[in-house]
Enzyme design. Structure first.
Site, PDB file in Angstrom:
ATOM      1  N   ASP A  13      -4.573   6.424  43.369  1.00  0.00           N
ATOM      2  CA  ASP A  13      -5.881   5.933  42.926  1.00  0.00           C
ATOM      3  C   ASP A  13      -6.889   5.920  44.082  1.00  0.00           C
ATOM      4  O   ASP A  13      -6.510   5.921  45.246  1.00  0.00           O
ATOM      5  CB  ASP A  13      -5.757   4.502  42.397  1.00  0.00           C
ATOM      6  CG  ASP A  13      -5.283   4.453  40.947  1.00  0.00           C
ATOM      7  OD1 ASP A  13      -4.974   5.510  40.379  1.00  0.00           O
ATOM      8  OD2 ASP A  13      -5.229   3.336  40.384  1.00  0.00           O
ATOM      9  N   ASP A  14      -8.150   5.829  43.718  1.00  0.00           N
ATOM     10  CA  ASP A  14      -9.262   5.644  44.669  1.00  0.00           C
ATOM     11  C   ASP A  14      -9.502   6.840  45.582  1.00  0.00           C
ATOM     12  O   ASP A  14     -10.039   6.698  46.679  1.00  0.00           O
ATOM     13  CB  ASP A  14      -9.056   4.381  45.543  1.00  0.00           C
ATOM     14  CG  ASP A  14      -8.813   3.127  44.723  1.00  0.00           C
ATOM     15  OD1 ASP A  14      -9.134   3.121  43.522  1.00  0.00           O
ATOM     16  OD2 ASP A  14      -8.287   2.144  45.277  1.00  0.00           O
ATOM     17  N   HIS A 134     -10.950   1.705  37.288  1.00  0.00           N
ATOM     18  CA  HIS A 134     -10.807   1.008  38.571  1.00  0.00           C
ATOM     19  C   HIS A 134     -10.706  -0.487  38.284  1.00  0.00           C
ATOM     20  O   HIS A 134     -11.499  -1.036  37.514  1.00  0.00           O
ATOM     21  CB  HIS A 134     -12.042   1.327  39.430  1.00  0.00           C
ATOM     22  CG  HIS A 134     -11.996   0.792  40.820  1.00  0.00           C
ATOM     23  ND1 HIS A 134     -10.900   0.916  41.642  1.00  0.00           N
ATOM     24  CD2 HIS A 134     -12.942   0.138  41.559  1.00  0.00           C
ATOM     25  CE1 HIS A 134     -11.167   0.360  42.827  1.00  0.00           C
ATOM     26  NE2 HIS A 134     -12.401  -0.115  42.800  1.00  0.00           N
TER      27      HIS A 134
END
Length: 303
Positions: A13-14, A134
């Protein structure tokens, strides 16, 4: 368990958060430790991340962000219910608080989600095969309906539903964090019907809350995988293939002021926990565990 085929999507993620996060995620992918990434299009290094994904052929989806940093939709950057008095998104808990008070305009949520899909398309040259939220904003009340509509409109087939089997038995998670996780779980249960109605799919099993940051170890991943598979096969003994998504956040720690989504990097991204995840994921013991359990790493495109 041996005859069962497990398809494991390990999602970093991110992606796009900062150059050091990008580098860590690429290093993990090249080591065969992750198989998929989720891009923050409002991240300060998003364009660079998209280039890296293209260069290394990394399967990439969209990490929709309504809680950290700045919106990408021009119209919403100045005057919008999604912003606090400093002109940034409300934050992980602030977003939830504003939502529960009825302060968020859902047409603005939709506008921003569509703008993020469009920017993803612009950066990568294709629509995201999967899209999640998110800080798990996509399963929140009201937001879940808008999110599902956007996915359906763009023909995005896959998402993430963060219901983690065995979460309740994880006594190493501090109570305040556990409260947040249980909230995410409850919101997720209430989202299942909405996503199903819109024809959206997700893997059979989700793992990632109990193994985040300092709680990640080869044994915590191993036992989370094993117990989840056991639980699923007990419920559906005839299944021959199980799909799992393991959510991870590897990277080299961010060094301010570089990074973030418009207001600099947060504490988690600056902490040693990112590096700890990276170092754990690339351990050979983990790779050999996958082999012994007939676990094959793949991306959403392979489902």
């Amino acid at each position: 368990l041996r005859m069962l085929q497990v398809k494991l999507i390990v999602t970093g993620d991110d992606f796009g958060y900062c150059p050091r996060r990008n580098q860590g995620i690429v290093d993990c992918f090249l080591a065969g430790a992750i198989s998929n990434v989720s891009l923050l299009v409002n991240g300060s290094a998003a364009a660079d991340a998209a280039k890296l994904a293209r260069r290394y052929n990394i399967p990439i989806g969209l990490h929709a962000n309504l809680s950290e940093g700045s919106p990408v939709c021009e119209v919403l950057k100045t005057n919008s219910s999604l912003l606090n008095q400093d002109g940034f998104f409300h934050g992980k808990m602030g977003f939830r608080a504003a939502l529960s008070k009825g302060l968020l305009n859902m047409s603005e949520v939709k506008q921003e989600l569509k703008a993020q899909v469009e920017l993803f398309h612009e950066l990568t040259g294709h629509l995201p095969p999967h899209m999640d939220g998110h800080q798990h904003v996509h399963v929140l009340p009201e937001v879940r309906h808008v999110f599902a509509e956007v996915l359906e409109e763009y023909g995005i087939k896959y998402t993430r539903v963060p219901i983690e089997p065995g979460l309740h038995n994880c006594d190493w998670i501090p109570p305040s964090l556990m409260d947040f996780y249980l909230g995410v779980e409850e919101d997720s249960f209430n989202t299942v019907d909405v996503f199903t109605k819109h024809g959206i799919r997700w893997p059979d099993i989700y793992i990632g809350l109990s193994t985040m940051g300092r709680n990640m170890s080869v044994s915590s991943i191993r036992s989370a995988l094993d117990s989840a598979v056991l639980q699923l096969t007990a419920k559906a003994p005839q299944s021959s293939t199980v799909t799992i998504e393991l959510m991870v956040h590897p990277g080299y720690p961010s060094v301010p002021p570089v990074g973030g989504c418009g207001e600099g990097p947060d504490d988690f991204s600056q902490s040693w926990e990112r590096l700890h995840e990276l170092q754990t994921l690339i351990k050979p013991e983990l790779q050999s565990h996958y082999k012994s359990r007939n676990i094959q790493l793949c991306s959403f495109k392979d489902l």
